[in-house]
Design an enzyme around this catalytic site. Sequence first.
Site, PDB file in Angstrom:
ATOM      1  N   LYS A  67       0.838  -1.216   0.000  1.00  0.00           N
ATOM      2  CA  LYS A  67       0.000   0.000   0.000  1.00  0.00           C
ATOM      3  C   LYS A  67       0.866   1.256   0.000  1.00  0.00           C
ATOM      4  CE  LYS A  67      -1.951   1.667   3.992  1.00  0.00           C
ATOM      5  NZ  LYS A  67      -1.569   3.073   4.190  1.00  0.00           N
ATOM      6  N   ASN A  68       1.855   1.281   0.887  1.00  0.00           N
ATOM      7  CA  ASN A  68       2.612   2.524   1.045  1.00  0.00           C
ATOM      8  C   ASN A  68       3.569   2.794  -0.119  1.00  0.00           C
ATOM      9  OD1 ASN A  68       1.206   2.926   3.357  1.00  0.00           O
ATOM     10  ND2 ASN A  68       2.909   2.552   4.771  1.00  0.00           N
ATOM     11  N   CYS A 115      -6.715  12.130  11.023  1.00  0.00           N
ATOM     12  CA  CYS A 115      -6.138  10.809  11.217  1.00  0.00           C
ATOM     13  C   CYS A 115      -6.414  10.287  12.603  1.00  0.00           C
ATOM     14  CB  CYS A 115      -4.649  10.879  10.988  1.00  0.00           C
ATOM     15  SG  CYS A 115      -3.905   9.293  11.233  1.00  0.00           S
ATOM     16  N   ARG A 123      -1.413  14.768  12.304  1.00  0.00           N
ATOM     17  CA  ARG A 123      -0.411  14.429  11.291  1.00  0.00           C
ATOM     18  C   ARG A 123      -0.244  15.642  10.380  1.00  0.00           C
ATOM     19  NH1 ARG A 123      -1.612   8.316   9.311  1.00  0.00           N
ATOM     20  NH2 ARG A 123       0.404   8.454   8.311  1.00  0.00           N
ATOM     21  N   PRO A 124       0.540  16.603  10.860  1.00  0.00           N
ATOM     22  CA  PRO A 124       0.713  17.830  10.073  1.00  0.00           C
ATOM     23  C   PRO A 124       1.444  17.563   8.755  1.00  0.00           C
ATOM     24  CG  PRO A 124       2.258  17.775  11.923  1.00  0.00           C
ATOM     25  CD  PRO A 124       1.346  16.588  12.082  1.00  0.00           C
ATOM     26  N   ASP A 158       3.411  20.184   7.538  1.00  0.00           N
ATOM     27  CA  ASP A 158       4.257  21.382   7.478  1.00  0.00           C
ATOM     28  C   ASP A 158       5.581  21.124   6.764  1.00  0.00           C
ATOM     29  OD1 ASP A 158       4.571  19.703   9.801  1.00  0.00           O
ATOM     30  OD2 ASP A 158       6.014  21.144  10.580  1.00  0.00           O
ATOM     31  N   LEU A 159       6.146  19.937   6.932  1.00  0.00           N
ATOM     32  CA  LEU A 159       7.436  19.659   6.288  1.00  0.00           C
ATOM     33  C   LEU A 159       7.265  19.530   4.771  1.00  0.00           C
ATOM     34  CD1 LEU A 159       8.834  17.013   8.800  1.00  0.00           C
ATOM     35  CD2 LEU A 159       9.344  19.455   8.686  1.00  0.00           C
ATOM     36  N   ASP A 179       4.038   0.839  12.221  1.00  0.00           N
ATOM     37  CA  ASP A 179       2.895   0.117  11.652  1.00  0.00           C
ATOM     38  C   ASP A 179       2.835  -1.341  12.115  1.00  0.00           C
ATOM     39  OD1 ASP A 179       2.139   2.387  10.350  1.00  0.00           O
ATOM     40  OD2 ASP A 179       2.765   1.742   8.356  1.00  0.00           O
ATOM     41  N   ILE A 238       6.470   7.466  17.118  1.00  0.00           N
ATOM     42  CA  ILE A 238       6.159   8.144  15.855  1.00  0.00           C
ATOM     43  C   ILE A 238       4.820   8.881  15.934  1.00  0.00           C
ATOM     44  CG2 ILE A 238       5.885   7.870  13.345  1.00  0.00           C
ATOM     45  CD1 ILE A 238       8.668   7.083  14.270  1.00  0.00           C
ATOM     46  N   ARG A 252      -8.611  -0.563   4.340  1.00  0.00           N
ATOM     47  CA  ARG A 252      -7.723   0.461   3.788  1.00  0.00           C
ATOM     48  C   ARG A 252      -6.374  -0.125   3.399  1.00  0.00           C
ATOM     49  NH1 ARG A 252      -6.256   4.270   7.731  1.00  0.00           N
ATOM     50  NH2 ARG A 252      -4.745   4.615   6.099  1.00  0.00           N
TER      51      ARG A 252
HETATM   52  C1  UD1 Z   1       3.936   6.911   6.371  1.00  0.00           C
HETATM   53  C2  UD1 Z   1       3.126   5.667   6.159  1.00  0.00           C
HETATM   54  C3  UD1 Z   1       2.515   5.200   7.474  1.00  0.00           C
HETATM   55  C4  UD1 Z   1       3.589   5.046   8.533  1.00  0.00           C
HETATM   56  C5  UD1 Z   1       4.426   6.311   8.642  1.00  0.00           C
HETATM   57  C6  UD1 Z   1       5.609   6.177   9.575  1.00  0.00           C
HETATM   58  C7  UD1 Z   1       2.307   5.923   3.905  1.00  0.00           C
HETATM   59  C8  UD1 Z   1       1.131   6.096   3.007  1.00  0.00           C
HETATM   60  N1  UD1 Z   1       2.064   5.953   5.222  1.00  0.00           N
HETATM   61  O1  UD1 Z   1       3.039   7.923   6.806  1.00  0.00           O
HETATM   62  O2  UD1 Z   1       1.860   3.945   7.256  1.00  0.00           O
HETATM   63  O3  UD1 Z   1       2.970   4.792   9.774  1.00  0.00           O
HETATM   64  O4  UD1 Z   1       4.938   6.653   7.337  1.00  0.00           O
HETATM   65  O5  UD1 Z   1       6.408   5.108   9.197  1.00  0.00           O
HETATM   66  O6  UD1 Z   1       3.412   5.715   3.455  1.00  0.00           O
HETATM   67  N2  UD1 Z   1       5.324  14.858  10.576  1.00  0.00           N
HETATM   68  C9  UD1 Z   1       5.325  16.211  10.842  1.00  0.00           C
HETATM   69  N3  UD1 Z   1       5.222  17.081   9.794  1.00  0.00           N
HETATM   70  C10 UD1 Z   1       5.114  16.651   8.501  1.00  0.00           C
HETATM   71  C11 UD1 Z   1       5.123  15.269   8.235  1.00  0.00           C
HETATM   72  C12 UD1 Z   1       5.217  14.401   9.295  1.00  0.00           C
HETATM   73  O7  UD1 Z   1       5.412  16.627  11.983  1.00  0.00           O
HETATM   74  O8  UD1 Z   1       5.015  17.509   7.591  1.00  0.00           O
HETATM   75  C13 UD1 Z   1       5.408  13.898  11.702  1.00  0.00           C
HETATM   76  C14 UD1 Z   1       4.128  13.058  11.807  1.00  0.00           C
HETATM   77  O9  UD1 Z   1       3.148  13.715  12.563  1.00  0.00           O
HETATM   78  C15 UD1 Z   1       4.621  11.802  12.479  1.00  0.00           C
HETATM   79  C16 UD1 Z   1       6.047  11.654  11.935  1.00  0.00           C
HETATM   80  O10 UD1 Z   1       6.409  12.927  11.419  1.00  0.00           O
HETATM   81  O11 UD1 Z   1       4.691  11.990  13.860  1.00  0.00           O
HETATM   82  C17 UD1 Z   1       6.198  10.612  10.852  1.00  0.00           C
HETATM   83  O12 UD1 Z   1       5.338  10.913   9.797  1.00  0.00           O
HETATM   84  P1  UD1 Z   1       5.631  10.513   8.289  1.00  0.00           P
HETATM   85  O13 UD1 Z   1       6.926   9.766   8.196  1.00  0.00           O
HETATM   86  O14 UD1 Z   1       5.459  11.715   7.443  1.00  0.00           O
HETATM   87  O15 UD1 Z   1       4.463   9.484   7.994  1.00  0.00           O
HETATM   88  P2  UD1 Z   1       3.486   9.453   6.794  1.00  0.00           P
HETATM   89  O16 UD1 Z   1       4.213   9.729   5.515  1.00  0.00           O
HETATM   90  O17 UD1 Z   1       2.287  10.265   7.102  1.00  0.00           O
END
Ligand code: UD1
Length: 418
Positions: A22-23, A116, A121-122, A124-125, A305, A327, A397
Amino acid sequence: MSQLLVKGGGHLHGEVVIQGAKNSVLPILAATLLTKDEVEIQACPRLRDVDASIRILRSLGCKVRWEGDSLLVSTGGLSGCGISDGLMREMRSSAIFLGAILARCGQAELSYPGGCELGPRPIDLHLSGLRDLGAEINDAGGVLYCKAACLRGREVVLSLPSVGATENLMLAACGAEGVTTIANAAREPEIMDLQAFLQACGAKVSGAGSSTVTIEGGVPLHGCIYRVMPDRIVAATYLCAAAAAGGEVFLRNAREEHLSTVTAVLREAGCTIQADAAGIACACGGWLKAVRPVRTAPYPGFPTDAQAVLMAALLRSQGATVFEENIFENRYRHVDELTRMGANIRVSGRTAVVTGVDALCGAAVYCTDLRGGAALCIAGLAAEGETRAYEIGHIDRGYEDIARDLRALGADVVREEE
Ligand code: UD1
């Protein structure tokens, strides 16, 4: 409302083919926007989140059709650069369309992705990285208005290795002029899969799997046929199912190199695991032992996960295991449901302590999120009597058909549609 009926108590014996990841497939579907040619994605899992991506692509004017387990996408007829609020809210990964649409159209208009169940799950990055590449992004009333007449490659440093931000920036950078390097990039295998897909389309991308990904932008991309990697979290789920219920299973296509932190913990708990190019075999008999603290971390650390499914496997282990979730803020929602089945789990902040019990008892339980739902099925396999899991849309999902797969492994699990 559909439900899963799990009759516990039996050992597992059998073989299952692990579905495509999926991912991986979600960012790859967004990446199809980078070429006007047709793309064939093989081993594409049939999932609710894939359906949501298909609806987004169609809403943009793309043609998408299934042929067996392949999804054929043709974006030549792209007619829009905006995604409706309804579609954006369907899944979190909708955010990854932003980088691809910007690269293709130079502008994009979309709202924030769906809320979520795992806590905030921001993005911002994602947004600050895209701004670094020259995108102008304004936010009004929950809608992001993005413009980038010309994206320019440069170094983007992520303050944490976000999977989604890394993918979004890789896609945007393909449409930028010059070279982009993403520093502190996420190192997940799915990032490598996205890179391999982009390379198959002719893109010049390197470094995925390390902390620095380099993209040479402006290279015209062409269509390709690409096979998605097997889903390591689905594989982890079925390994944990075998650990919980006992027995011997073979997971065809599963790749241990993507799962080594999970297999290491299961070996420590007492499972015998052997892997080769064809897949992973797992045998578990007798009681599992508690293991050293399990701390979730970005890859190559223990995957968040797989936290819930491992917890479910250890509910009847001898001793106590400490989990630390690093996480997501709200990733213990399955605990209350597991407790209804007789589990002994104490949660305090980001820590959960699982003390093994002699027996679990089937119960009516509610899936709270995707992996938490899978964890309830695993606990049901290890429990005496019948477990009825509700709200299984969460499981849909990410698992093509968890009941079918568990039955292939010898479990007594049926899906009941009401
Ligand atoms: C992806 C996976 C999800 C997995 C996660 C962590 C997909 C579709 N989903 O989610 O199954 O659980 O990686 O391995 O691939 N964060 C920020 N700002 C941002 C982005 C992220 O603060 O702009 C924080 C998130 O809130 C979280 C952490 O960074 O605490 C990790 O998030 P991220 O690695 O971005 O996960 P996803 O890509 O959403």
